[in-house]
Design a protein around this motif. Structure first.
Motif, mmCIF file in Angstrom:
data_model
loop_
_atom_site.group_PDB
_atom_site.id
_atom_site.type_symbol
_atom_site.label_atom_id
_atom_site.label_comp_id
_atom_site.label_asym_id
_atom_site.label_seq_id
_atom_site.Cartn_x
_atom_site.Cartn_y
_atom_site.Cartn_z
ATOM 1 N N GLU A 154 -9.655 48.095 -39.360
ATOM 2 C CA GLU A 154 -10.021 46.706 -39.098
ATOM 3 C C GLU A 154 -8.894 46.085 -38.284
ATOM 4 O O GLU A 154 -7.761 45.990 -38.756
ATOM 5 N N CYS A 155 -9.212 45.691 -37.069
ATOM 6 C CA CYS A 155 -8.210 45.108 -36.171
ATOM 7 C C CYS A 155 -8.058 43.629 -36.504
ATOM 8 O O CYS A 155 -8.877 42.803 -36.090
ATOM 9 N N VAL A 156 -7.025 43.316 -37.263
ATOM 10 C CA VAL A 156 -6.846 41.937 -37.743
ATOM 11 C C VAL A 156 -6.514 40.967 -36.618
ATOM 12 O O VAL A 156 -6.733 39.765 -36.765
ATOM 13 N N ASP A 157 -6.024 41.485 -35.504
ATOM 14 C CA ASP A 157 -5.722 40.618 -34.364
ATOM 15 C C ASP A 157 -6.843 40.622 -33.321
ATOM 16 O O ASP A 157 -6.667 40.151 -32.205
ATOM 17 N N ARG A 158 -8.009 41.149 -33.713
ATOM 18 C CA ARG A 158 -9.187 41.163 -32.839
ATOM 19 C C ARG A 158 -10.413 40.722 -33.633
ATOM 20 O O ARG A 158 -11.441 41.390 -33.644
ATOM 21 N N VAL A 191 -7.973 50.355 -43.372
ATOM 22 C CA VAL A 191 -6.650 50.092 -42.817
ATOM 23 C C VAL A 191 -6.725 48.832 -41.961
ATOM 24 O O VAL A 191 -7.444 48.808 -40.957
ATOM 25 N N GLN A 192 -6.049 47.807 -42.385
ATOM 26 C CA GLN A 192 -5.917 46.623 -41.546
ATOM 27 C C GLN A 192 -4.734 46.890 -40.620
ATOM 28 O O GLN A 192 -3.650 47.280 -41.081
ATOM 29 N N ALA A 193 -4.971 46.727 -39.318
ATOM 30 C CA ALA A 193 -3.945 47.097 -38.337
ATOM 31 C C ALA A 193 -3.917 46.093 -37.196
ATOM 32 O O ALA A 193 -4.867 45.329 -36.993
#
Length: 173
Positions: free
Chosen positions: A51-55, A124-126
């Protein structure tokens, strides 16, 4: 029976033969001083639902160069010696797509019988700039509610992750 048979004992070089041991058909070395047994246990593999936390929370799926066009999956990799599964999945995310894991949470453990593997799947938050390594051909970012699971191994983890977030999954996928 094993996915692939070995011909010779890795300890003494004698020919391996099939025999019964511990209720299973296994490859055995019948050289008395050796007695090697090929247990052929499944390999542990880690998988990342990234999971792309900055997207805006989009999920990253990727296509390996060896896969057909339009075939995408999770980032996966083998567990290394002396490495925890949590460390392994964060390492794989960094190595394969250059993202830094900021949180890692177990989703579940799934059999992948065709490849004799056990998949340990994580959410995975990344974050970071996405840069693919040499193994990957392309990636896609998909909103979680548009992500659709597939019927084997890592797809089962995607299904469970989506259901855990309250996102409906088709009955047959």
């Amino acid at each position: 029976m094993s996915f692939s048979a070995w011909r010779f004992c890795p300890q003494c070089g004698s020919p391996l033969e099939w025999g019964e041991l511990a209720g299973q058909h296994r490859q055995l070395c019948f050289n008395p001083p050796c007695g090697f047994v090929r247990w052929d246990n499944p390999l542990p593999v880690v998988a990342a639902i990234i999971e792309c936390v900055d997207r805006d929370g989009a999920v990253l799926i990727a296509r390996n160069h060896a896969w057909p066009e339009k075939t995408f999956g999770l980032v996966t990799g083998f567990l290394e010696r002396d490495e925890s599964p949590e460390t392994a999945v964060a390492r794989e995310v960094l190595e394969e797509v250059s993202l830094e894991a900021v949180a890692v949470k177990l989703v579940g453990v799934y059999p992948f019988l065709r490849k004799n593997e056990v998949v340990i799947a994580y959410h995975v938050q990344a974050r970071g700039e996405i840069v693919l390594n040499e193994e990957l051909a392309e990636y896609r970012l998909i909103a979680p509610e548009k992500l659709r699971p597939w019927p084997q191994a890592t797809g089962l983890a995607v299904r469970d992750w989506l259901l855990g977030r309250g996102i409906a999954v088709p009955d047959s996928f």
